[in-house]
Design an enzyme around this catalytic site. Structure first.
Site, short mmCIF file in Angstrom:
data_model
loop_
_atom_site.label_atom_id
_atom_site.label_comp_id
_atom_site.label_asym_id
_atom_site.label_seq_id
_atom_site.Cartn_x
_atom_site.Cartn_y
_atom_site.Cartn_z
N GLY A 113 0.70 -1.16 0.02
CA GLY A 113 -0.09 -0.05 -0.10
C GLY A 113 0.94 1.14 -0.22
CB VAL A 129 1.02 7.98 2.20
CG1 VAL A 129 1.03 8.76 3.41
CG2 VAL A 129 2.07 7.98 1.04
CB ALA A 131 -6.69 2.50 5.62
CB CYS A 146 -4.49 4.38 0.08
SG CYS A 146 -4.98 3.97 1.69
#
Lengths: 78, 228
Positions: free
Chosen positions: B79, B81, B150, B181
């Site tokens: 993934g 950030v 997330a 993300c």
């Protein structure tokens, strides 16, 4: 004896797998179970393990390549 | 017969310290010296850079972030950030996931469903959005689908690391320091922003365990980190 380094099947179902990095180079000695490469989908990082003790003799996929489950990405001489 | 798991709640703990513990539990799981474990935590404000991070998704310099009280750390999950902070529950399932389910992709989708079921308990309608990971809800403030949970995991020696975050009542202004993300056209929200009186994180944790056990056919018991 030659062993193939294969993208493991547990990544099945992922839409796209990229080979993010090699953690070894040709000529390096590894032990069975060592993490030797990292592949990733959009949300999953997957570490590929050495299938046997031995020396890395071939790297058959480059960092950044899109790879498939079951694809041979390298070889080890054990 | 249901498979036994442990759960451990580290409480409020720095990301780095928690990750060290997570790696220790992971190693013991790999060796068969510890049960598969759901690890819960809450972190002081930190931005984590996943393996797939892009610089453009970090909107402030490390110095500017430090001035705002936000740390920065590169991490081994997949993934882009992510932000973590107070009021956000983080759960890291450390599992031989193939004991419970076939395929990493399927595992991720089941984790998302667990969170959707937790949100449902609180009357929120969580959903997936095709092509995007995580869980989304309609944010009544904007009327748009916004991310409330997330996700980013890593798998090493067949055992998972990292996991999911659930925004209960974090400082949403902190999310404006990143493009979460890497998704530019979507907002982030929380249970509180959706109009709920924010439940205690421990209550959300318990709901997660209940929903997880129902999804994966497991029986999860409390454990303390000292016993690992």
């Amino acid at each position: 004896m030659k062993y193939e380094i294969i993208m493991p099947e547990f990544a099945e179902g992922a839409e796209e797998i990229n080979l993010r990095q090699w953690m070894v180079a040709v000529g390096d000695t590894v032990k069975k179970g060592d993490n030797i490469a990292e592949a990733a989908t959009d949300k999953i990082s997957i570490y590929v393990e050495a299938p046997a003790d031995g020396k890395i003799t071939a790297i058959l996929a480059a960092e950044g390549d899109r790879i498939l489950v079951g694809q041979i990405i390298g070889e080890i001489e054990g | 017969m249901k498979k036994d798991l442990n759960w451990i709640d580290l409480g409020l703990i720095s990301y780095e310290q928690a990750f060290e513990l997570q790696e220790r539990i992971h190693q013991k799981c790999v060796e068969g010296a510890a049960k598969d474990t759901l690890l819960f935590q809450e972190n002081p404000a930190i931005i984590t850079l996943g393996r797939g991070s892009h610089d453009k998704n970090l909107l402030y310099s490390p110095g500017e972030l430090a001035a705002m009280g936000i740390n920065l750390s590169a991490v081994s999950r997949g993934g882009d950030v992510s932000y973590h902070g107070r009021g956000q529950l983080i759960v890291s399932p450390i599992l031989h996931f193939e004991r419970y389910i076939k395929g990493a992709h399927h595992y991720v989708r089941c984790l998302e469903q667990v969170v959707i079921n937790v949100l449902g308990h609180y009357g929120l309608s969580g959903k997936r959005i095709k092509g995007l990971s995580g869980v989304w809800v309609n944010d009544p403030r904007t009327g748009t689908e916004s991310k409330i949970s997330a996700l980013g995991i890593a798998i090493s020696h067949g055992v998972t690391l990292h996991g999911m975050s659930i925004n209960v009542n974090p400082n949403l202004a902190h999310f404006a320091t990143i493009i979460p993300c890497g998704i530019e056209d979507r907002d982030v929200t929380s249970m509180a922003a959706c109009g709920l009186i924010p439940p205690p994180l421990a209550e959300v944790r318990d709901q997660f365990i209940t929903a997880f056990d129902a999804m994966f056919g497991t029986q999860t018991a409390k454990q303390t980190i000292n016993k690992i």
